[in-house]
Design an enzyme around this catalytic site. Structure first.
Site, mmCIF file in Angstrom:
data_model
loop_
_atom_site.group_PDB
_atom_site.id
_atom_site.type_symbol
_atom_site.label_atom_id
_atom_site.label_comp_id
_atom_site.label_asym_id
_atom_site.label_seq_id
_atom_site.Cartn_x
_atom_site.Cartn_y
_atom_site.Cartn_z
ATOM 1 N N ALA A 47 -14.339 85.406 43.737
ATOM 2 C CA ALA A 47 -13.339 85.891 44.681
ATOM 3 C C ALA A 47 -13.736 87.294 45.107
ATOM 4 O O ALA A 47 -14.657 87.896 44.552
ATOM 5 C CB ALA A 47 -11.948 85.887 44.048
ATOM 6 N N ASN A 99 -10.732 91.912 49.092
ATOM 7 C CA ASN A 99 -10.419 92.492 50.389
ATOM 8 C C ASN A 99 -8.952 92.915 50.407
ATOM 9 O O ASN A 99 -8.074 92.147 50.014
ATOM 10 C CB ASN A 99 -10.650 91.472 51.505
ATOM 11 C CG ASN A 99 -11.992 90.791 51.406
ATOM 12 O OD1 ASN A 99 -13.021 91.438 51.332
ATOM 13 N ND2 ASN A 99 -11.976 89.467 51.383
ATOM 14 N N HIS A 151 -7.313 89.365 38.431
ATOM 15 C CA HIS A 151 -8.425 90.305 38.580
ATOM 16 C C HIS A 151 -8.421 90.899 39.988
ATOM 17 O O HIS A 151 -8.487 92.130 40.168
ATOM 18 C CB HIS A 151 -9.738 89.573 38.304
ATOM 19 C CG HIS A 151 -10.978 90.381 38.484
ATOM 20 N ND1 HIS A 151 -11.782 90.765 37.441
ATOM 21 C CD2 HIS A 151 -11.598 90.862 39.603
ATOM 22 C CE1 HIS A 151 -12.812 91.453 37.886
ATOM 23 N NE2 HIS A 151 -12.723 91.517 39.212
ATOM 24 N N GLU A 152 -8.340 90.030 41.003
ATOM 25 C CA GLU A 152 -8.379 90.535 42.375
ATOM 26 C C GLU A 152 -7.135 91.358 42.693
ATOM 27 O O GLU A 152 -7.200 92.347 43.435
ATOM 28 C CB GLU A 152 -8.522 89.374 43.357
ATOM 29 C CG GLU A 152 -9.722 88.470 43.116
ATOM 30 C CD GLU A 152 -11.029 89.220 42.940
ATOM 31 O OE1 GLU A 152 -11.227 90.253 43.606
ATOM 32 O OE2 GLU A 152 -11.863 88.784 42.123
ATOM 33 N N HIS A 184 -7.452 94.873 41.523
ATOM 34 C CA HIS A 184 -8.299 95.651 42.422
ATOM 35 C C HIS A 184 -7.515 96.315 43.553
ATOM 36 O O HIS A 184 -8.001 97.292 44.141
ATOM 37 C CB HIS A 184 -9.365 94.747 43.056
ATOM 38 C CG HIS A 184 -10.624 94.629 42.280
ATOM 39 N ND1 HIS A 184 -11.327 95.706 41.800
ATOM 40 C CD2 HIS A 184 -11.352 93.526 41.926
ATOM 41 C CE1 HIS A 184 -12.413 95.282 41.183
ATOM 42 N NE2 HIS A 184 -12.458 93.973 41.235
ATOM 43 N N GLU A 213 -15.118 96.809 38.417
ATOM 44 C CA GLU A 213 -15.079 95.442 37.900
ATOM 45 C C GLU A 213 -14.635 95.394 36.449
ATOM 46 O O GLU A 213 -13.889 94.487 36.056
ATOM 47 C CB GLU A 213 -16.449 94.789 38.071
ATOM 48 C CG GLU A 213 -16.921 94.693 39.511
ATOM 49 C CD GLU A 213 -15.948 93.949 40.416
ATOM 50 O OE1 GLU A 213 -15.075 93.199 39.910
ATOM 51 O OE2 GLU A 213 -16.052 94.113 41.643
#
Length: 850
Positions: free
Chosen positions: A269, A272, A302-303, A306, A325
């Site tokens: 993934a 953005n 996880h995304e 971010h 990461e």
């Protein structure tokens, strides 16, 4: 010539010179199937009027360049993926009109046509440096700006970017235009464009800071699978937002949150801002084990993490990519445990993800977590499981070192101080030092700026009564990476109770430092059946089992009542096998004896795969056939004994099909596929059917089954599975065609090539693979430039002919490495393949000496 490379020094010079006010990006997606029109208007200021710099644009046909109203000749200004800009003013306007190419490699703007219905789907993938394949940029993370996208596309398409999607304005002739509002301030690599005939559904999260629209998108041919899983995905998304907004004490910064499941995706993934793209394999069409859904949950979280760490606050340069990461990796598992049903996620992490970090850290290509990414080529080399798994493990140690409350307090201040800006690791470290009162610079040097993994081994002495007279922990390191580190570890003593269960009878937590640490607290303790170093998995280190503990594990690991403790024993046994300290035969027996009772989802799904490696690559070649028979028969027993409809049953049937060599096993596979044999609770659905077909193909018994199955499953997934099945065949012509498609043909879709690569190299086909040693080394010379970064890394990383491991192979590859002019990243993967072959030879020797 710099080409597409960019150095850290160049980026620093440009950042000191420029401040980017805004981007206006006009894209016309109706100009053809191979290219699209891209016009970029860049507003920026310059601290030194009269100075020179450059903008980035890759693979374009440039029609027009103007700087501050003055025309610049593209023939002289645009070269080597850069546009030279001279005579800058204090305030500047750059306009570049160009045609850019659609990608079929998952980089830039990828174009996909679904074979099921002919519908068109586009999506962008810009990390690390690929926004410049779609519009003109200053392509570095610390030149943040706001972005206004205007997109012309067919009027029946969906168009999604970082800002909320506006109502389109019809143009007539079946076209429309979407004029997006400016984004928040962000880096180029997290901008996004997704467009095509996507299916869309909307939900809403109502949180403490207000409403967040939640969009979900997929191909039309996957609608039923999105609708099936939508409730679960929405629940996880809402749980994540509630948890992170509270944890970080900072509202979600990007307004809306779309999750877009896209085809032929190179990664898991991408974060953005407000428009996360994910592999559409995360909407499975067939039944999957719990570990799949646990992993999908970790990817979603996880995304989302971010959005704060990476998107709101962004690294200044790619030196701190690891921190992006590693933090998101740590945060997703922390959120799973604290906010979702996957409250044992750290056990799964120990069984699966952490093992990938250990493996990568023992390769000749290992590097410090905080790697010296002096240019973009270095980033490509250092973006691996050290970045993710080792980094997350070490951050977990840091949390334990400073305390979770102080860690969170430091994070909260960090987000407030650097919101919508850029930072370096030292800024986070300063915030954590202030919150915790601990000095962390020494810790960072020890753990982040050195490479390699330590091994912790017990040294014990017993008195006449069988009690410990001495217990010590010896720490060792590879001679090439000799750092001995400080570790906080738990030590557990486990013995059988009256019910036959292995239970912890004593636990000691201590600091290990230097070569030898005496554990005086355990002197006088009766020797347990199992002594477990790193109990509770506090440290990032390999551990060893003493002789008594190893025997206990082989005979009774399933009787150990704690899943995390079992994960540590599983990991220790696998490390010892890979390191030629435990015979592959013993490891296979350990798995067969205990995996049927394993309760951790990742343990059930991952450990049989490591055992298959031990059986097929690490066993004594003289006795391998007998061990393969034992492994095959043991898997059959496990499959037949498993609870109907369970993950164990599905995993063991898949593993049995993969191990099938005998007439009995292959006939069973055929019968399952044909429906003449059935197991209660086992649905022989489409993905399992392809597993069975591939098993028969690898044995040379597929006949026309591949084409028959493809006729029933003409999806892109079906085409990928068919390509993998053909590559598995023990046939010279099939191997040659598979090699051509995966390694030589640039037009092969990236995910199809990936499927071939993963299926091509098989034990038992050594004679067929022999000609591919030379072909592999030739690919090492050519693939990086020929196939591009992602595809070349997949080819070189997974198609090395490891089953041919021999002193002759080692000598040949070493000779090639000593004389080659291949790109450094390509050499890295060849060295890793060589290391795997050397490891296999050592393990075979250990098994032969059993």
């Amino acid at each position: 010539m710099p080409g597409t490379n960019l150095t850290r020094d160049e980026a620093a010079t440009r950042a000191a010179l420029l401040d980017v006010t805004s981007y206006s990006i006009d894209l016309d997606l109706t100009t053809g199937e191979k290219t699209f029109a891209s016009t970029t208007t860049l507003e920026f200021s310059c601290t030194e009027p009269g100075a020179e710099t450059f903008a980035d644009l890759v693979g374009a046909v440039v029609h027009e360049i103007t700087l501050n109203g003055e025309s610049i000749d593209p023939a002289t200004a645009y070269a080597d993926s850069r546009i030279t800009l001279t005579g800058l003013a204090a305030e500047n306007t750059l306009v570049v009109r160009a045609d850019c190419a659609y990608s079929h490699t998952g980089e830039g703007l990828h174009r996909f046509v679904d074979p099921v219905d002919g519908r068109v789907y586009l999506y962008s993938q810009f990390e690390v440096p690929d926004a410049r394949r779609v519009f003109t940029t200053f392509e570095q993370p610390d030149l943040k700006s706001v972005f206004r996208f205007t997109v012309t596309a067919p009027e029946d398409w969906k168009v999604v970017s970082n800002a909320p999607t506006p109502e389109p304005t019809p143009f007539g002739d079946g076209k429309a235009q979407w004029a997006f509002e400016p984004t928040e301030r962000m880096s180029t690599y997290i901008t996004a464009l997704v467009a095509g005939e996507y299916h869309e559904v909307q939900d809403v999260y109502e949180g403490k800071h207000g409403t967040i629209p939640l969009g979900h998108f997929c191909r039309q041919s996957l609608v039923e699978y999105l609708e099936r899983d939508r409730e679960e995905i929405v629940r996880l998304t809402k749980q994540g937002f509630e948890f992170f907004e509270e944890l970080f004490d900072f509202p979600y910064p990007f307004g809306k949150y779309d999750q877009l499941y896209v085809p032929e995706y190179n990664m898991g993934a991408m974060e953005n801002a407000g428009a996360v793209t994910l592999r559409d394999e995360y909407l499975p069409r067939s039944r999957q084990p719990r570990s799949f859904y646990e992993f999908r949950a970790s990817v979603i979280l996880h995304e989302m993490a971010h959005m704060w760490f990476g998107d709101l606050v962004t690294m200044k340069w790619w030196d701190d990519l690891w921190l992006n990461e590693s933090f998101a990796e740590w945060a997703c598992y922390h959120a799973e445990v604290e906010a979702t049903e996957y409250d044992d996620a750290w056990t799964g992490f120990a069984n699966a993800r952490k093992q990938t970090g250990y493996r990568q850290d023992q390769m000749p290509s290992t590097h410090p977590i905080a790697a010296d990414n002096h240019d973009l080529h270095a980033v490509e080399v250092n973006f691996d499981m050290i970045t993710y798994a080792k980094g997350a493990s070490v951050l977990k140690q840091l949390v334990a070192w400073v305390g979770i409350e102080d860690f969170i307090a430091g994070l909260r201040q960090y987000f407030k101080d650097f919101a919508f800006g850029n930072s370096e690791f030292k800024d986070l470290l300063a915030a954590l030092e202030k919150a915790s009162g601990r000095e962390l610079t020494g810790w960072a040097q020890e753990w982040l700026q050195t490479a390699g993994v330590n091994t912790l081994s017990p040294e014990i002495e017993l008195d006449a009564d069988g009690a410990y007279s001495r217990v010590a922990v010896r720490q060792t390191a590879h001679p090439d990476w000799p750092t001995l580190r400080r570790h906080r570890i738990g030590i557990g003593c486990y013995s059988y109770d009256d019910n036959g269960s292995l239970v912890r009878t004593r636990y000691v937590e201590t600091d290990v430092e230097g070569e030898l640490t005496e554990i005086t607290e355990l002197v006088g303790e009766r020797q347990p059946d199992l002594l477990l170093l790193n109990d509770n998995d506090l440290a990032y280190a390999k551990i060893r089992l003493d002789e008594r503990s190893r025997a206990t594990a082989i005979e009774g690991l399933s009787k150990l009542d704690d899943s995390l403790a079992r994960a540590l024993v599983w990991g220790a046994a696998w490390d010892m096998t890979r390191d030629a300290e435990m015979p592959a035969t013993d490891y296979a027996e350990l798995v067969l004896a205990n995996i049927g009772q394993e309760t951790d989802a990742w343990g059930v799904s991952r450990i049989p795969a490591t055992a298959a490696t031990a059986v097929n690559l690490y066993s004594d070649p003289a006795r391998r056939e007998a061990l393969q028979t034992r492994w095959e028969e043991g898997l059959r027993e496990l499959a037949l004994a498993a609870e109907a409809g369970s993950d164990h049953q599905l995993t063991f049937v898949r593993s049995y099909a993969g191990a099938a060599r005998s007439e009995q096993a292959l006939s069973f596979v055929e019968a399952l596929l044909d429906g003449t044999e059935q197991l209660e609770g086992l649905a022989v659905d489409q993905d399992l059917r392809w597993s069975l077909v591939t098993s028969l193909a690898a044995a040379g018994r597929a006949g026309d089954r591949i084409e028959q199955e493809l006729a029933q499953d003409s999806t892109i997934s079906g085409q990928e599975h068919a390509a993998a099945a053909r590559a598995a065949q023990p046939d010279a012509d099939a191997k040659a065609e598979a090699w051509r498609l995966a390694v030589l043909d640039e037009s092969t879709p990236n995910e199809t090539a990936r499927s071939i690569v993963f299926s091509f190299v098989r034990t038992g086909q050594e004679e067929l693979l022999a000609p591919y040693v030379e072909k592999y080394l030739t690919a090492g010379e050519q693939a990086w430039e020929h196939l591009g970064t992602h595809r070349a890394s997949t080819v070189l990383g997974y198609i090395f002919p490891t089953p041919l491991a021999s002193p002759e192979l080692v000598e040949k590859v070493e000779s090639w490495l000593a004389t080659t002019d291949a790109p450094v990243p390509a050499q890295r993967y060849v060295r890793e393949g060589l290391a795997d072959a050397q490891r296999a030879l050592a393990a075979q020797g250990c098994d032969a000496a059993r």
